[in-house]
Design an enzyme around this catalytic site. Sequence first.
Site, PDB file in Angstrom:
ATOM      1  N   HIS A   1      13.281   4.527  -6.165  1.00  0.00           N
ATOM      2  CA  HIS A   1      12.383   5.176  -7.110  1.00  0.00           C
ATOM      3  C   HIS A   1      12.694   6.667  -7.169  1.00  0.00           C
ATOM      4  O   HIS A   1      13.454   7.183  -6.343  1.00  0.00           O
ATOM      5  CB  HIS A   1      10.903   4.933  -6.743  1.00  0.00           C
ATOM      6  CG  HIS A   1      10.492   5.510  -5.424  1.00  0.00           C
ATOM      7  ND1 HIS A   1      10.328   4.762  -4.287  1.00  0.00           N
ATOM      8  CD2 HIS A   1      10.220   6.795  -5.055  1.00  0.00           C
ATOM      9  CE1 HIS A   1       9.965   5.537  -3.280  1.00  0.00           C
ATOM     10  NE2 HIS A   1       9.900   6.792  -3.720  1.00  0.00           N
TER      11      HIS A   1
HETATM   12  P1  TYD Z   1       6.407   1.988  -1.515  1.00  0.00           P
HETATM   13  O1  TYD Z   1       6.373   3.333  -2.163  1.00  0.00           O
HETATM   14  O2  TYD Z   1       6.623   0.800  -2.387  1.00  0.00           O
HETATM   15  O3  TYD Z   1       7.528   2.000  -0.371  1.00  0.00           O
HETATM   16  P2  TYD Z   1       9.104   2.156  -0.548  1.00  0.00           P
HETATM   17  O4  TYD Z   1       9.342   2.551  -1.977  1.00  0.00           O
HETATM   18  O5  TYD Z   1       9.524   3.220   0.388  1.00  0.00           O
HETATM   19  O6  TYD Z   1       9.704   0.845  -0.213  1.00  0.00           O
HETATM   20  O7  TYD Z   1       5.077   1.830  -0.711  1.00  0.00           O
HETATM   21  C1  TYD Z   1       4.720   0.601  -0.088  1.00  0.00           C
HETATM   22  C2  TYD Z   1       3.212   0.425  -0.167  1.00  0.00           C
HETATM   23  O8  TYD Z   1       2.535   1.477   0.526  1.00  0.00           O
HETATM   24  C3  TYD Z   1       2.688   0.446  -1.598  1.00  0.00           C
HETATM   25  O9  TYD Z   1       1.724  -0.589  -1.699  1.00  0.00           O
HETATM   26  C4  TYD Z   1       2.006   1.779  -1.741  1.00  0.00           C
HETATM   27  C5  TYD Z   1       1.596   2.112  -0.321  1.00  0.00           C
HETATM   28  N1  TYD Z   1       1.588   3.549  -0.044  1.00  0.00           N
HETATM   29  C6  TYD Z   1       0.396   4.227   0.095  1.00  0.00           C
HETATM   30  O10 TYD Z   1      -0.691   3.654  -0.028  1.00  0.00           O
HETATM   31  N2  TYD Z   1       0.400   5.557   0.389  1.00  0.00           N
HETATM   32  C7  TYD Z   1       1.566   6.238   0.524  1.00  0.00           C
HETATM   33  O11 TYD Z   1       1.544   7.463   0.804  1.00  0.00           O
HETATM   34  C8  TYD Z   1       2.815   5.529   0.357  1.00  0.00           C
HETATM   35  C9  TYD Z   1       4.120   6.243   0.477  1.00  0.00           C
HETATM   36  C10 TYD Z   1       2.771   4.192   0.078  1.00  0.00           C
END
Ligand code: TYD
Length: 136
Positions: free
Chosen positions: A54
């Site tokens: 992302h």
């Molecule tokens: P996500 O951004 O999809 O992780 P990555 O892209 O690194 O694989 O985040 C995973 C889950 O965690 C998603 O449901 C959103 C949640 N999340 C939060 O609630 N707060 C945060 O600060 C972050 C980074 C993620």
Amino acid sequence: MNFVSDCKVIELDKHHSDRKGNLSVVENGQQLPFPVKRAYWLYDVPGGESRGAHAHKELEQLIIAASGSFRVTLDDGTQKRSFYLNRPYQGLHVKPGIWRDLDDFSSGAVCLVLASEVYQAEDYIREYEEFLRFRK
Ligand code: TYD
């Protein structure tokens, strides 16, 4: 508009003790290129998995391999650059508007992220085609 070439590895303060290990520190207004509003960390990432995929419209981050190692590949839509993070006293400063992929996690790796904003789902760009349109 930020480019991959604007994203740099920052050497963090390291307090060294021969017998008792090391300690690194960051403080707002000192070593950090932005004030931190949130910290989160990735861990227990299975071997072969990738994370990220992302970009953020406004958010800036400092990504630290607090333990173990992993690769961060940054992409500004034109240029890509990979950073292999494996030192707990280094942080990769990722500016806004840059796509990031994280992979090649070692076993036990901990990816600590210091972020300039609280969590805002609307700041994410999760589709690569949308990212390329955003960059234009
Ligand atoms: P996500 O951004 O999809 O992780 P990555 O892209 O690194 O694989 O985040 C995973 C889950 O965690 C998603 O449901 C959103 C949640 N999340 C939060 O609630 N707060 C945060 O600060 C972050 C980074 C993620």
